[in-house]
Design a protein around this motif. Sequence first.
Motif, PDB file in Angstrom:
ATOM      1  N   UNK A   1      46.365  41.614  43.375  1.00 60.55           N
ATOM      2  CA  UNK A   1      47.690  42.208  43.443  1.00 60.55           C
ATOM      3  C   UNK A   1      48.520  41.348  44.380  1.00 60.55           C
ATOM      4  N   UNK A   2      49.561  40.717  43.816  1.00 63.15           N
ATOM      5  CA  UNK A   2      50.391  39.815  44.610  1.00 63.15           C
ATOM      6  C   UNK A   2      49.881  38.394  44.481  1.00 63.15           C
ATOM      7  N   UNK A   3      50.511  37.601  43.632  1.00 60.15           N
ATOM      8  CA  UNK A   3      50.019  36.256  43.331  1.00 60.15           C
ATOM      9  C   UNK A   3      50.864  35.162  43.971  1.00 60.15           C
ATOM     10  N   UNK A   4      51.699  35.519  44.945  1.00 64.79           N
ATOM     11  CA  UNK A   4      52.595  34.543  45.558  1.00 64.79           C
ATOM     12  C   UNK A   4      51.993  33.850  46.761  1.00 64.79           C
ATOM     13  N   UNK A   5      52.629  34.038  47.924  1.00 67.47           N
ATOM     14  CA  UNK A   5      52.301  33.323  49.148  1.00 67.47           C
ATOM     15  C   UNK A   5      50.834  33.284  49.519  1.00 67.47           C
ATOM     16  N   UNK A   6      50.190  34.435  49.660  1.00 66.41           N
ATOM     17  CA  UNK A   6      48.761  34.474  49.975  1.00 66.41           C
ATOM     18  C   UNK A   6      47.916  34.574  48.724  1.00 66.41           C
ATOM     19  N   UNK A   7      48.415  35.291  47.742  1.00 57.60           N
ATOM     20  CA  UNK A   7      47.641  35.544  46.531  1.00 57.60           C
ATOM     21  C   UNK A   7      47.200  34.279  45.823  1.00 57.60           C
ATOM     22  N   UNK A   8      48.078  33.271  45.758  1.00 60.34           N
ATOM     23  CA  UNK A   8      47.690  32.047  45.053  1.00 60.34           C
ATOM     24  C   UNK A   8      46.566  31.313  45.773  1.00 60.34           C
ATOM     25  N   UNK A   9      46.470  31.480  47.088  1.00 61.47           N
ATOM     26  CA  UNK A   9      45.367  30.894  47.849  1.00 61.47           C
ATOM     27  C   UNK A   9      44.087  31.672  47.565  1.00 61.47           C
ATOM     28  N   UNK A  10      44.195  33.006  47.543  1.00 57.61           N
ATOM     29  CA  UNK A  10      43.044  33.846  47.242  1.00 57.61           C
ATOM     30  C   UNK A  10      42.465  33.564  45.863  1.00 57.61           C
ATOM     31  N   UNK A  11      43.337  33.367  44.877  1.00 57.49           N
ATOM     32  CA  UNK A  11      42.883  33.058  43.513  1.00 57.49           C
ATOM     33  C   UNK A  11      42.069  31.766  43.509  1.00 57.49           C
ATOM     34  N   UNK A  12      42.572  30.744  44.172  1.00 62.76           N
ATOM     35  CA  UNK A  12      41.861  29.467  44.209  1.00 62.76           C
ATOM     36  C   UNK A  12      40.515  29.595  44.907  1.00 62.76           C
ATOM     37  N   UNK A  13      40.470  30.365  45.992  1.00 61.80           N
ATOM     38  CA  UNK A  13      39.206  30.569  46.707  1.00 61.80           C
ATOM     39  C   UNK A  13      38.197  31.291  45.823  1.00 61.80           C
ATOM     40  N   UNK A  14      38.649  32.357  45.152  1.00 61.83           N
ATOM     41  CA  UNK A  14      37.748  33.093  44.259  1.00 61.83           C
ATOM     42  C   UNK A  14      37.192  32.180  43.170  1.00 61.83           C
ATOM     43  N   UNK A  15      38.057  31.379  42.550  1.00 63.08           N
ATOM     44  CA  UNK A  15      37.608  30.506  41.477  1.00 63.08           C
ATOM     45  C   UNK A  15      36.666  29.418  41.992  1.00 63.08           C
ATOM     46  N   UNK A  16      36.886  28.942  43.222  1.00 63.07           N
ATOM     47  CA  UNK A  16      36.036  27.896  43.788  1.00 63.07           C
ATOM     48  C   UNK A  16      34.674  28.437  44.233  1.00 63.07           C
ATOM     49  N   UNK A  17      34.630  29.712  44.627  1.00 68.98           N
ATOM     50  CA  UNK A  17      33.405  30.251  45.230  1.00 68.98           C
ATOM     51  C   UNK A  17      32.624  31.207  44.333  1.00 68.98           C
ATOM     52  N   UNK A  18      33.219  31.658  43.224  1.00 63.84           N
ATOM     53  CA  UNK A  18      32.547  32.635  42.369  1.00 63.84           C
ATOM     54  C   UNK A  18      32.771  32.294  40.895  1.00 63.84           C
ATOM     55  N   UNK A  19      32.087  33.024  40.045  1.00 65.67           N
ATOM     56  CA  UNK A  19      32.309  32.883  38.604  1.00 65.67           C
ATOM     57  C   UNK A  19      33.147  34.057  38.087  1.00 65.67           C
ATOM     58  N   UNK A  20      33.818  34.752  38.991  1.00 65.99           N
ATOM     59  CA  UNK A  20      34.592  35.943  38.632  1.00 65.99           C
ATOM     60  C   UNK A  20      35.730  35.624  37.677  1.00 65.99           C
ATOM     61  N   UNK A  21      35.996  36.567  36.787  1.00 71.05           N
ATOM     62  CA  UNK A  21      37.211  36.523  35.982  1.00 71.05           C
ATOM     63  C   UNK A  21      38.320  37.070  36.878  1.00 71.05           C
ATOM     64  N   UNK A  22      39.413  36.343  37.031  1.00 67.54           N
ATOM     65  CA  UNK A  22      40.491  36.737  37.931  1.00 67.54           C
ATOM     66  C   UNK A  22      41.695  37.188  37.115  1.00 67.54           C
TER      67      UNK A  22
END
Length: 175
Positions: A1-22
């Motif tokens: 929830x919230x893909x801007x300032x912090x969210x876009x960093x969180x998305x990249x971290x999730x994709x780099x560290x997990x196999x989760x569907x985001x």
Amino acid sequence: MGAGGLGHIGIQCLKAMTSAQVIAVDTSEDALKLALNCGADHMVSADGQQAQQVRDLTGSGADAVFDFVGEDNTISDSVAMLRTGGTYYLVGYGGTVTLPTIQVVLGEISIVGNLIGTNPDLAGLVTLTGQGKVVLHSTRYPWKPPTTRSMTSATAGSAAGRSSSPAKPKLRPIR
């Protein structure tokens, strides 16, 4: 929830560290496009139907929701997106957590609050950034007193990624 300032960093971290569907959820089309650029698998426009749309995409609800906004409506929407036994991570702040206890208890929902993480979390982020797996997207504006265009853009939701303005210029007396 919230893909801007912090969210876009969180998305990249999730994709780099997990196999989760985001699944990225935001009110801004620009933020959603940024989310896809950062590796999100799906995007959902926050239009009042976002909780149902996330549940439709996941089948039974999300395993985890990271709320980078933390306003009253995103809190309740985020919890509504979770499956039974899911975890709600509250990162953004500004609202008040008011949830029906029956929803939390019967849904076996875990709630985790986090402001900046731990020193090992920061070290991990620096490592991912050094490996090129996380890139900060930002929009920079010139400093203009007393209000800046960056503040206007940030509050209007039109800044892509983080919004920043250089520090106020240092003035020296003329001798």
